[in-house]
Design an enzyme around this catalytic site. Sequence first.
Site, PDB file in Angstrom:
ATOM      1  N   HIS A  11      91.052  30.011  19.636  1.00  0.00           N
ATOM      2  CA  HIS A  11      91.135  30.628  20.634  1.00  0.00           C
ATOM      3  C   HIS A  11      90.499  31.911  20.495  1.00  0.00           C
ATOM      4  O   HIS A  11      90.729  32.597  21.711  1.00  0.00           O
ATOM      5  CB  HIS A  11      92.768  30.671  20.800  1.00  0.00           C
ATOM      6  N   LEU A  13      89.828  36.011  20.096  1.00  0.00           N
ATOM      7  CA  LEU A  13      90.711  37.141  20.045  1.00  0.00           C
ATOM      8  C   LEU A  13      91.731  37.360  21.246  1.00  0.00           C
ATOM      9  O   LEU A  13      91.521  38.147  21.686  1.00  0.00           O
ATOM     10  CB  LEU A  13      90.133  38.348  19.650  1.00  0.00           C
ATOM     11  N   HIS A  14      92.598  36.412  21.555  1.00  0.00           N
ATOM     12  CA  HIS A  14      93.394  36.464  22.546  1.00  0.00           C
ATOM     13  C   HIS A  14      94.778  37.180  22.284  1.00  0.00           C
ATOM     14  O   HIS A  14      94.870  37.799  21.258  1.00  0.00           O
ATOM     15  CB  HIS A  14      93.812  35.055  23.259  1.00  0.00           C
ATOM     16  N   ALA A  15      95.645  37.433  23.038  1.00  0.00           N
ATOM     17  CA  ALA A  15      96.725  38.257  23.084  1.00  0.00           C
ATOM     18  C   ALA A  15      97.562  37.922  21.660  1.00  0.00           C
ATOM     19  O   ALA A  15      97.810  38.817  21.067  1.00  0.00           O
ATOM     20  CB  ALA A  15      97.664  37.992  24.230  1.00  0.00           C
ATOM     21  N   ALA A  18      95.721  39.146  18.755  1.00  0.00           N
ATOM     22  CA  ALA A  18      95.371  40.629  18.801  1.00  0.00           C
ATOM     23  C   ALA A  18      96.790  41.284  18.597  1.00  0.00           C
ATOM     24  O   ALA A  18      96.764  42.235  17.673  1.00  0.00           O
ATOM     25  CB  ALA A  18      94.898  40.782  20.180  1.00  0.00           C
TER      26      ALA A  18
END
Length: 84
Positions: A11, A13-15, A18
Site C-alpha cells: 500500500h 506509505l499511506h495513512a 504512516a
Amino acid sequence: MEQELVITNSHGLHARPAAVLVEKIKELDADVRIQVGAKTANAASIMSLLALGAGPGDEARIISEGPDAGAAMETVVAILTADS
C-alpha cells in the site's frame, strides 16, 4: 546512519502505516528523515510523511541520527517493507 531501499509495502506509505511509524518514532530518541525523489519528510510528522506520496516500488532513502538511530532505522525499514 543512512539506508536506501525500495518500498515493498503493497500500500506504500499511506495513512495507516504512516500513523504507526510516527507513533513508534516518537518513542525513540532519534531524528529520522525519509527522502523519496526530491521530497524529504520528517518521520515524526504524519502530514510530512503523507506529502511524500510514497507508493510501492518507490525508492526511499532513510536518514537516522541520534542515540536510538539504529532502532529507528529498523522500525522504518520494517514498516516500509511490510507485506501489508
